[in-house]
Write a protein that holds these residues in place. Structure first.
Motif, PDB file in Angstrom:
ATOM      1  N   LEU A   1       0.837  -1.210   0.000  1.00 39.28           N
ATOM      2  CA  LEU A   1       0.000   0.000   0.000  1.00 39.28           C
ATOM      3  C   LEU A   1       0.870   1.257   0.000  1.00 39.28           C
ATOM      4  CD1 LEU A   1      -2.805  -0.985   2.553  1.00 39.28           C
ATOM      5  CD2 LEU A   1      -3.019  -0.760   0.069  1.00 39.28           C
ATOM      6  N   TYR A   2       1.928   1.257   0.748  1.00 43.33           N
ATOM      7  CA  TYR A   2       2.814   2.417   0.830  1.00 43.33           C
ATOM      8  C   TYR A   2       3.483   2.676  -0.529  1.00 43.33           C
ATOM      9  CZ  TYR A   2       6.619   5.418   2.479  1.00 43.33           C
ATOM     10  OH  TYR A   2       7.494   6.440   2.655  1.00 43.33           O
ATOM     11  N   THR A   3       3.898   1.585  -1.199  1.00 43.95           N
ATOM     12  CA  THR A   3       4.546   1.741  -2.511  1.00 43.95           C
ATOM     13  C   THR A   3       3.582   2.332  -3.538  1.00 43.95           C
ATOM     14  OG1 THR A   3       5.957  -0.175  -2.038  1.00 43.95           O
ATOM     15  CG2 THR A   3       5.770   0.522  -4.335  1.00 43.95           C
ATOM     16  N   ALA A   4       2.352   1.796  -3.570  1.00 42.83           N
ATOM     17  CA  ALA A   4       1.353   2.324  -4.517  1.00 42.83           C
ATOM     18  C   ALA A   4       1.007   3.775  -4.205  1.00 42.83           C
ATOM     19  CB  ALA A   4       0.092   1.453  -4.474  1.00 42.83           C
ATOM     20  N   TYR A   5       0.874   4.072  -2.919  1.00 46.45           N
ATOM     21  CA  TYR A   5       0.537   5.434  -2.504  1.00 46.45           C
ATOM     22  C   TYR A   5       1.646   6.412  -2.900  1.00 46.45           C
ATOM     23  CZ  TYR A   5      -1.003   9.221   0.572  1.00 46.45           C
ATOM     24  OH  TYR A   5      -1.419  10.428   1.066  1.00 46.45           O
ATOM     25  N   SER A   6       2.889   6.055  -2.632  1.00 51.07           N
ATOM     26  CA  SER A   6       4.018   6.939  -2.937  1.00 51.07           C
ATOM     27  C   SER A   6       4.147   7.188  -4.444  1.00 51.07           C
ATOM     28  CB  SER A   6       5.311   6.340  -2.394  1.00 51.07           C
ATOM     29  OG  SER A   6       5.224   6.152  -1.002  1.00 51.07           O
ATOM     30  N   ALA A   7       3.958   6.122  -5.240  1.00 50.95           N
ATOM     31  CA  ALA A   7       4.056   6.280  -6.703  1.00 50.95           C
ATOM     32  C   ALA A   7       2.980   7.242  -7.217  1.00 50.95           C
ATOM     33  CB  ALA A   7       3.923   4.917  -7.384  1.00 50.95           C
ATOM     34  N   ASN A   8       1.780   7.124  -6.682  1.00 54.08           N
ATOM     35  CA  ASN A   8       0.706   8.026  -7.108  1.00 54.08           C
ATOM     36  C   ASN A   8       0.977   9.460  -6.682  1.00 54.08           C
ATOM     37  OD1 ASN A   8      -1.705   6.779  -8.523  1.00 54.08           O
ATOM     38  ND2 ASN A   8      -1.343   5.285  -6.902  1.00 54.08           N
ATOM     39  N   ILE A   9       1.518   9.641  -5.504  1.00 52.02           N
ATOM     40  CA  ILE A   9       1.828  10.987  -5.022  1.00 52.02           C
ATOM     41  C   ILE A   9       2.834  11.665  -5.933  1.00 52.02           C
ATOM     42  CG2 ILE A   9       3.063  12.225  -3.205  1.00 52.02           C
ATOM     43  CD1 ILE A   9       0.232  11.808  -2.482  1.00 52.02           C
ATOM     44  N   VAL A  10       3.859  10.944  -6.345  1.00 52.34           N
ATOM     45  CA  VAL A  10       4.885  11.517  -7.240  1.00 52.34           C
ATOM     46  C   VAL A  10       4.248  11.964  -8.560  1.00 52.34           C
ATOM     47  CG1 VAL A  10       6.968  11.003  -8.553  1.00 52.34           C
ATOM     48  CG2 VAL A  10       6.768  10.213  -6.199  1.00 52.34           C
ATOM     49  N   ALA A  11       3.361  11.109  -9.098  1.00 51.13           N
ATOM     50  CA  ALA A  11       2.703  11.465 -10.359  1.00 51.13           C
ATOM     51  C   ALA A  11       1.762  12.665 -10.181  1.00 51.13           C
ATOM     52  CB  ALA A  11       1.934  10.264 -10.895  1.00 51.13           C
ATOM     53  N   LEU A  12       1.048  12.699  -9.078  1.00 49.17           N
ATOM     54  CA  LEU A  12       0.081  13.779  -8.850  1.00 49.17           C
ATOM     55  C   LEU A  12       0.764  15.117  -8.606  1.00 49.17           C
ATOM     56  CD1 LEU A  12      -2.477  11.892  -6.571  1.00 49.17           C
ATOM     57  CD2 LEU A  12      -2.817  12.613  -8.931  1.00 49.17           C
ATOM     58  N   LEU A  13       1.959  15.088  -8.037  1.00 45.31           N
ATOM     59  CA  LEU A  13       2.694  16.331  -7.796  1.00 45.31           C
ATOM     60  C   LEU A  13       3.032  17.050  -9.097  1.00 45.31           C
ATOM     61  CD1 LEU A  13       5.092  15.291  -4.894  1.00 45.31           C
ATOM     62  CD2 LEU A  13       3.260  16.998  -4.797  1.00 45.31           C
ATOM     63  N   GLN A  14       3.144  16.308 -10.202  1.00 44.63           N
ATOM     64  CA  GLN A  14       3.467  16.901 -11.491  1.00 44.63           C
ATOM     65  C   GLN A  14       2.235  17.036 -12.393  1.00 44.63           C
ATOM     66  OE1 GLN A  14       6.495  18.120 -12.091  1.00 44.63           O
ATOM     67  NE2 GLN A  14       7.036  17.447 -10.023  1.00 44.63           N
ATOM     68  N   SER A  15       1.071  16.793 -11.835  1.00 45.27           N
ATOM     69  CA  SER A  15      -0.161  16.846 -12.627  1.00 45.27           C
ATOM     70  C   SER A  15      -0.815  18.216 -12.513  1.00 45.27           C
ATOM     71  CB  SER A  15      -1.143  15.760 -12.163  1.00 45.27           C
ATOM     72  OG  SER A  15      -0.580  14.473 -12.315  1.00 45.27           O
ATOM     73  N   SER A  16      -1.597  18.552 -13.539  1.00 43.42           N
ATOM     74  CA  SER A  16      -2.364  19.796 -13.533  1.00 43.42           C
ATOM     75  C   SER A  16      -3.850  19.474 -13.449  1.00 43.42           C
ATOM     76  CB  SER A  16      -2.081  20.608 -14.804  1.00 43.42           C
ATOM     77  OG  SER A  16      -2.364  19.836 -15.960  1.00 43.42           O
ATOM     78  N   SER A  17      -4.615  20.466 -13.051  1.00 44.54           N
ATOM     79  CA  SER A  17      -6.050  20.277 -12.840  1.00 44.54           C
ATOM     80  C   SER A  17      -6.835  20.721 -14.069  1.00 44.54           C
ATOM     81  CB  SER A  17      -6.510  21.077 -11.621  1.00 44.54           C
ATOM     82  OG  SER A  17      -7.919  21.047 -11.507  1.00 44.54           O
ATOM     83  N   ASP A  18      -7.793  19.898 -14.484  1.00 45.08           N
ATOM     84  CA  ASP A  18      -8.686  20.270 -15.584  1.00 45.08           C
ATOM     85  C   ASP A  18     -10.115  20.483 -15.089  1.00 45.08           C
ATOM     86  OD1 ASP A  18      -9.342  17.712 -14.931  1.00 45.08           O
ATOM     87  OD2 ASP A  18      -9.345  16.919 -16.983  1.00 45.08           O
ATOM     88  N   GLN A  19     -10.252  20.841 -13.835  1.00 47.40           N
ATOM     89  CA  GLN A  19     -11.566  20.974 -13.224  1.00 47.40           C
ATOM     90  C   GLN A  19     -12.198  22.338 -13.471  1.00 47.40           C
ATOM     91  OE1 GLN A  19     -10.755  20.094  -9.125  1.00 47.40           O
ATOM     92  NE2 GLN A  19     -10.613  17.882  -9.446  1.00 47.40           N
ATOM     93  N   ILE A  20     -11.418  23.309 -13.938  1.00 57.02           N
ATOM     94  CA  ILE A  20     -11.959  24.662 -14.173  1.00 57.02           C
ATOM     95  C   ILE A  20     -12.460  24.716 -15.608  1.00 57.02           C
ATOM     96  CG2 ILE A  20     -11.460  27.124 -14.096  1.00 57.02           C
ATOM     97  CD1 ILE A  20      -9.176  26.530 -12.196  1.00 57.02           C
ATOM     98  N   ARG A  21     -13.761  24.615 -15.779  1.00 58.72           N
ATOM     99  CA  ARG A  21     -14.344  24.557 -17.124  1.00 58.72           C
ATOM    100  C   ARG A  21     -15.421  25.599 -17.352  1.00 58.72           C
ATOM    101  NH1 ARG A  21     -15.132  17.943 -17.571  1.00 58.72           N
ATOM    102  NH2 ARG A  21     -12.929  17.392 -17.266  1.00 58.72           N
ATOM    103  N   THR A  22     -15.995  26.137 -16.323  1.00 63.60           N
ATOM    104  CA  THR A  22     -17.075  27.110 -16.447  1.00 63.60           C
ATOM    105  C   THR A  22     -16.747  28.361 -15.644  1.00 63.60           C
ATOM    106  OG1 THR A  22     -18.302  26.252 -14.536  1.00 63.60           O
ATOM    107  CG2 THR A  22     -18.728  25.215 -16.679  1.00 63.60           C
ATOM    108  N   LEU A  23     -17.574  29.386 -15.825  1.00 60.40           N
ATOM    109  CA  LEU A  23     -17.383  30.611 -15.056  1.00 60.40           C
ATOM    110  C   LEU A  23     -17.570  30.366 -13.564  1.00 60.40           C
ATOM    111  CD1 LEU A  23     -19.161  33.262 -17.320  1.00 60.40           C
ATOM    112  CD2 LEU A  23     -16.719  33.043 -16.898  1.00 60.40           C
TER     113      LEU A  23
END
Length: 638
Positions: free
Chosen positions: A411-433
């Motif tokens: 669980l720790y390995t999977a969690y850490s790998a996802n955290i590294v990827a998410l730190l370099q990710s951008s958000s596409d949630q802003i779509r409307t006013l």
């Protein structure tokens, strides 16, 4: 067909009861053939000096024309004005005494303009006299006025007349001839659309109004396209319109305005004001469509396919979300929690069993005691990849602990790998006013008259809230700025920023200044509801249809596309994200710091509670000891 026309003339001339004069016979046959050449006339209004029998014959012949639905006799202009609709044809006998008055009233009320079509005829007046009667009439270039004269059986001449403006001379166009033998013979040139025959305005000056924000902009700057950032809308619009003057053989009269034009104190200012007052006839800068403006201007075409929008780079995912919740879905978090509870129960049961069945030294700290707190510390330590000093002694217990640490490792390995990827990710949630309003992005607006107008007058709740809470916050200067400054702030992703600007110019600056990876993740949100801007002209301009034809040809021949590519740029493509790796900042891991802070505060509170409990217990013990001593003293005295 010609033989039938000759026979019809002879038969009509042999009916003395009809009192059918030869000139009236020619007039009726000519009018019927001319109206038949029109495209589906819907209504025919007539002012003729005929007797009742001739009028009946005229009505009967005209109602047999395809498309004709109404035939109505009119006595004056007020009778004509009651009728409205496309395809209307007005017959006027110039030999009637009231014809001059009808023509004057029609001119003053703009009834020579499209969609009205006039057929004027006379058997008595010479061409020079007819032309003289037209001297003060506004028969402008968009009119369709046909004059039939010299109406004899051997040949009637028909000409269309118009003038370029109210001060120019009447220009005749030979339309057709009519005779009993040949019928209506339309000239080859006259078969072309009427406006295409009138594209030569003979050098007429047409006023064009341009909106320029920079006071230093000159006519030379407009023509040479040296500085594409300064007053780019005026330059691009004017160069889209410029070929129109060559198409119409007209000359331009350029005038400037510092704003587009808004209705203030019951009057129009700016470019729209110049158009409405007749100072200019053509808009030299594109403008957004609005219902109020449509009362004084007509919209022509959309040569510039750009819009004003909020543009922003996708912000880091940590700006919108807590990254440390995202690696697992909610169901996975719940499953992990349930698994830890199950393992806790199993370990506690094993510890209890070992304490009961095995002979263990209770004073040995390496042996796990059947205590809730000790077992909880063991499980939490395994989750955070920390070992435990106390362990179970039996084989079953050790197997359970081994499985606990193995599961937590995965669980720790999977969690850490996802955290590294998410730190370099951008958000596409802003779509409307609404998303933009609720986001943590700072907002800025290009400083233009139209943006100040649309933002300050917004009434829709979300748009109004964006202006009041994001652009012009109370106590702060409104965030209007030059486009160069806004694009520069847009480039800095450490301070996420959304900038409302002309997308064509904005993307040009982005293309010139951004690195390849910085062009990725650009998003757009439309604020102004009017969409793509329009070129326009005066509402009652006689050249309106000519403008539409000319501008359509400019678009068809690719001239507008060339101008737009010279001045504007499309949205840059994302070719590489390889340089987008960024260092972790405070925003990314502030939840961890908050967790640490909450832990420290909690531990300090527990420490204080323990100290207070310890002191209270000591006080209780001292009180009990004192009570025992007092009772012992009393006993010794007795």
């Amino acid at each position: 067909m010609n033989v039938l026309k000759v026979l019809s003339v002879l038969i009509l001339s042999l009916k003395p009861a009809l009192c059918f004069r030869n000139d009236i016979r020619v007039q009726i046959l000519t009018m019927v053939d001319v109206i038949r050449s029109y495209e589906r006339p819907s209504a025919i209004l007539a002012n003729v000096c005929y007797d009742i029998s001739d009028i009946k014959i005229l009505a009967k012949e005209l109602m047999q024309v395809n498309g004709a639905k109404t035939f109505q006799l009119v006595e004056n202009f007020s009778s004509i004005e009651k009728f409205k609709g496309d395809g209307m044809v007005i017959l006027l006998d110039l030999d009637c005494l009231n014809s001059g008055k009808i023509l004057e009233d029609a001119s003053q009320n703009g009834k020579f303009q499209n969609p009205y079509r006039w057929l004027l005829f006379s058997s008595e007046l010479e061409w020079e006299a007819i032309m003289k009667s037209f001297e003060n009439l506004s028969i402008l270039i968009d009119s369709d006025v046909t004059v039939a004269y010299n109406m004899k059986s051997n040949g009637t001449i028909l000409q269309k007349v118009y003038r370029i403006d109210s001060n120019s001379k009447i220009i005749p166009e030979k339309f057709a001839t009519w005779s009993v033998e040949d019928g209506l013979s339309i000239e080859t040139e006259a078969k072309r659309p009427i406006l295409m025959r009138r594209t030569n305005l003979q050098g007429k000056k047409i006023g064009i109004s341009l909106v320029t924000i920079d006071n230093t902009t000159t006519k030379t700057d407009i023509f040479i396209l040296k500085d594409l950032v300064k007053d780019n809308l005026a330059k691009s619009s004017f160069h889209n319109v410029l070929p129109l003057y060559a198409f119409l053989n007209a000359s331009s009269e350029i005038m400037f305005s510092n704003t587009w034009g808004y209705y203030i104190n019951n009057t129009w200012n700016g470019m729209i004001g110049q158009i409405s007052r007749g100072e200019a006839d053509l808009c030299g800068t594109v403008t957004f469509m609005s219902e109020r403006r449509s009362t004084v201007i007509s919209y022509l075409t959309q040569p510039i396919k750009i819009q004003a929008k909020f543009i922003f780079r996708e912000p880091p995912l940590s700006l919108q979300n807590n990254l440390f919740y995202l690696p697992f879905r909610t169901t996975v978090w719940i499953s992990c929690g349930a698994l830890m509870v199950l393992i806790f129960v199993v370990i506690y049961v094993n510890a209890k069993w070992e304490a009961m069945k095995l002979k263990v030294d209770n004073n040995d700290p390496s042996i796990l005691k059947p205590d809730v707190s000790d077992v909880a510390i063991l499980v939490v330590g395994a989750v955070v990849q920390q070992s435990s000093y106390s362990v179970l002694q039996g084989s079953r217990g050790r197997l359970v602990i081994f499985l606990l640490f193995l599961i937590c490792l995965f669980l720790y390995t999977a969690y850490s790998a996802n955290i590294v990827a998410l730190l370099q990710s951008s958000s596409d949630q802003i779509r409307t006013l609404s998303d933009l309003l609720e986001s943590k992005l700072e907002l800025g607006v290009e400083d233009q008259p139209y943006t100040r107008h649309y933002f300050t007058t917004a009434t829709e709740p979300v748009r109004k809230a964006i202006y009041e809470s994001k652009v012009a916050r109370t106590g702060y200067k409104p965030n209007f700025m030059p486009v160069e400054e806004g694009v520069k702030k847009l480039q800095n992703l450490d301070a996420p920023f959304a900038f409302h600007m002309n997308t064509g110019l904005g993307y040009r600056l982005i293309e010139e200044n951004f690195l390849d990876h910085e062009k990725c993740g650009l998003r757009e949100i439309q604020y102004v509801q009017s969409g793509v801007p329009w070129l326009c002209c005066r509402k009652q301009s006689p050249f309106k249809e000519l403008y539409k034809i000319g501008l359509a040809r400019i678009l068809e021949h690719g001239i507008s596309d060339r101008v737009n590519r010279l001045i504007y740029t499309r949205k840059p493509s994302c070719n590489s994200r390889s340089g987008s790796f960024g260092s972790v900042n405070m925003t990314d891991f502030h939840p961890v710091l908050l967790c640490l802070l909450y832990g420290i505060i909690t531990s300090l509170l527990l420490l204080v509670i323990e100290i207070l409990v310890y002191k209270r217990n000591n006080e209780n013990k001292m009180q009990q000891k004192n009570d025992v001593d007092d009772r012992a003293s009393e006993a010794s005295l007795h």
